[in-house]
Design an enzyme around this catalytic site. Structure first.
Site, PDB file in Angstrom:
ATOM      1  N   LYS A 130       0.819  -1.220   0.000  1.00 25.22           N
ATOM      2  CA  LYS A 130       0.000   0.000   0.000  1.00 25.22           C
ATOM      3  C   LYS A 130       0.846   1.259   0.000  1.00 25.22           C
ATOM      4  O   LYS A 130       0.445   2.271  -0.562  1.00 25.22           O
ATOM      5  CB  LYS A 130      -0.970  -0.008   1.184  1.00 25.22           C
ATOM      6  CG  LYS A 130      -2.096  -1.015   1.001  1.00 25.22           C
ATOM      7  CD  LYS A 130      -3.271  -0.760   1.906  1.00 25.22           C
ATOM      8  CE  LYS A 130      -4.396  -1.734   1.570  1.00 25.22           C
ATOM      9  NZ  LYS A 130      -5.327  -1.900   2.686  1.00 25.22           N
ATOM     10  N   LYS A 177     -10.665  -4.251  -4.051  1.00 29.01           N
ATOM     11  CA  LYS A 177     -11.516  -3.062  -4.143  1.00 29.01           C
ATOM     12  C   LYS A 177     -10.878  -1.983  -4.991  1.00 29.01           C
ATOM     13  O   LYS A 177     -11.559  -1.125  -5.530  1.00 29.01           O
ATOM     14  CB  LYS A 177     -11.705  -2.460  -2.738  1.00 29.01           C
ATOM     15  CG  LYS A 177     -12.506  -3.301  -1.783  1.00 29.01           C
ATOM     16  CD  LYS A 177     -12.446  -2.709  -0.372  1.00 29.01           C
ATOM     17  CE  LYS A 177     -13.158  -3.614   0.616  1.00 29.01           C
ATOM     18  NZ  LYS A 177     -13.014  -3.183   2.008  1.00 29.01           N
ATOM     19  N   LYS A 233      -4.902 -10.752  -6.743  1.00 29.09           N
ATOM     20  CA  LYS A 233      -6.044 -10.844  -5.838  1.00 29.09           C
ATOM     21  C   LYS A 233      -7.195  -9.963  -6.322  1.00 29.09           C
ATOM     22  O   LYS A 233      -6.963  -8.861  -6.802  1.00 29.09           O
ATOM     23  CB  LYS A 233      -5.552 -10.378  -4.460  1.00 29.09           C
ATOM     24  CG  LYS A 233      -6.476 -10.584  -3.315  1.00 29.09           C
ATOM     25  CD  LYS A 233      -5.822 -10.086  -2.033  1.00 29.09           C
ATOM     26  CE  LYS A 233      -5.766  -8.560  -2.004  1.00 29.09           C
ATOM     27  NZ  LYS A 233      -5.378  -8.014  -0.707  1.00 29.09           N
TER      28      LYS A 233
END
Ligand code: TYM
Length: 344
Positions: A115, A210, A207
């Site tokens: 992130k 969102k 993966k």
């Protein structure tokens, strides 16, 4: 005493991975455990504002995750459903854990590295401390079982490390305060079943997430039938027919993913699914998967839309849940203060 805790971030685009990896498990665990399910709004703000969308989006997304919980079948009258920021003890215990955990532990977290990206110096301090707040979420309720997807495994291991270090560092005081030889339990991660890591529909090595810029990469819980059908039709596959046995899925990530999704949605074993569809074309399998997905997700998406249209009901559920959460969390936090020597 066993207790379940888990959380979902209100960062938009709740998808099939969140459902199969987490929310569906939350629903199942209600039968055998006391459960606490949290919309972790304080975790959402660890990312740049452009990612979580600012205050209006946060309100909307907090209500939407709550609606997903309720629509999926979580019963807020028997279990605890609330949003994290309402219960002050989460921030208080996270601070204590910031002083128990080591910077090196945080630096090793793969989610932080992903992130934060290349510009680590510019990531929020909260993003680095994220796992410490997550440990606080879990341990405030002395949760013994935490259902999550595979991507949270490392955070749960860290939660055990934090609990263990706290128990060791303050062993003498914990005993003096009458809590025996361990204050916090060592939590068990529950990462089970065929869909603990649901992959992107566009790339079976990534993966489902969102934040993927392509909406075609995921099935959102609020997608309608046509959208689900279109996304599955366009889902990446390989040119071979489906194998008849599970071993045949090795090296075929997209096929593996779609079979796993079918298995999880239908509650059947992958071997059983391949027994039915093995040897056949993907197009046949994809249309059966579309029917199954619409059958399982359609009612949830519909109910979510109905619930978010009445925010007063959702807000009342969260307020009542927070009161019940606080009743569990406050005595634990008070005990932590006594153990540490914080006068109160
Ligand atoms: P979050 O909000 O990213 O995701 C919520 C849950 O969905 C699971 N998940 C998936 N499972 C399978 N396949 C996927 N592609 C997939 N994507 C997401 C996640 O593993 C998670 O279980 N840090 C947590 C939230 C959190 C929490 C906690 C969880 C905060 N405090 C305490 C458990 C206990 C997170 O970011 O989840």
């Amino acid at each position: 005493e066993p207790r379940v805790f888990s959380g979902v971030q209100p960062t938009g685009n709740l998808h099939l991975g969140n459902y199969l990896g987490a929310i569906l498990k939350f629903v199942e665990m209600q039968k055998s455990f006391d459960c606490v399910y949290c919309v972790v709004d304080m975790h959402a703000i660890t990312q740049p504002i452009s990612v979580w969308g600012g205050p209006k989006e946060l309100v909307r997304n907090t209500r939407e995750v709550t609606a997903a919980f309720l629509a999926a079948g979580i019963d807020p009258t028997r279990h605890v459903v609330f949003n994290q920021s309402r219960v002050d003890q989460h921030a208080e215990l996270a601070w204590v854990f910031n002083c128990v955990a080591r910077i090196g532990w945080m630096n090793r977290m793969t989610q932080f590295k992903d992130k934060a990206g290349k510009d680590r110096e510019n990531a929020s301090l909260g993003l680095l401390a994220y796992p410490s707040l997550m440990a606080a979420d879990i341990l405030l309720y002395k949760a013994t079982h935490v259902p999550v997807g595979e991507d949270q495994k490392q955070h749960l291991e860290l939660t055990r490390d934090i609990a263990q270090k706290f128990n060791n560092d303050f062993a003498e005081s914990i005993a003096e305060q009458g809590f025996g030889d361990a204050f916090f339990p060592l939590t068990e991660p529950l990462i089970q079943g065929p869909a603990t890591r649901v992959m992107s529909l566009r790339d079976g090595t990534k993966k489902m997430s969102k934040s993927d810029p392509s909406d075609l990469s995921r099935i959102n819980l609020t997608d309608d039938r046509d959208t689900i059908a279109q996304k599955l039709r366009k889902a990446k596959t390989d040119p071979e027919p489906l194998p008849s046995e599970v071993e045949g899925l090795a090296g075929r990530p997209e096929a593996d993913n779609l079979v796993g999704i079918y298995a999880a949605l239908s509650g059947r074993a992958a071997a059983d699914v391949l027994g039915e569809f093995g040897g056949g074309q993907f197009s046949t399998f994809k249309s059966a998967l579309t029917d199954l997905a619409v059958d399982k997700l359609g009612p949830i998406g519909g109910e979510m839309k109905r619930l978010v249209a009445d925010p007063a009901h959702i807000d009342a559920v969260l307020a009542a849940g927070a009161d019940r959460a606080r009743a569990i969390a406050a005595p634990v936090m008070n005990a932590v203060k006594d153990i540490l020597g914080f006068l109160r």
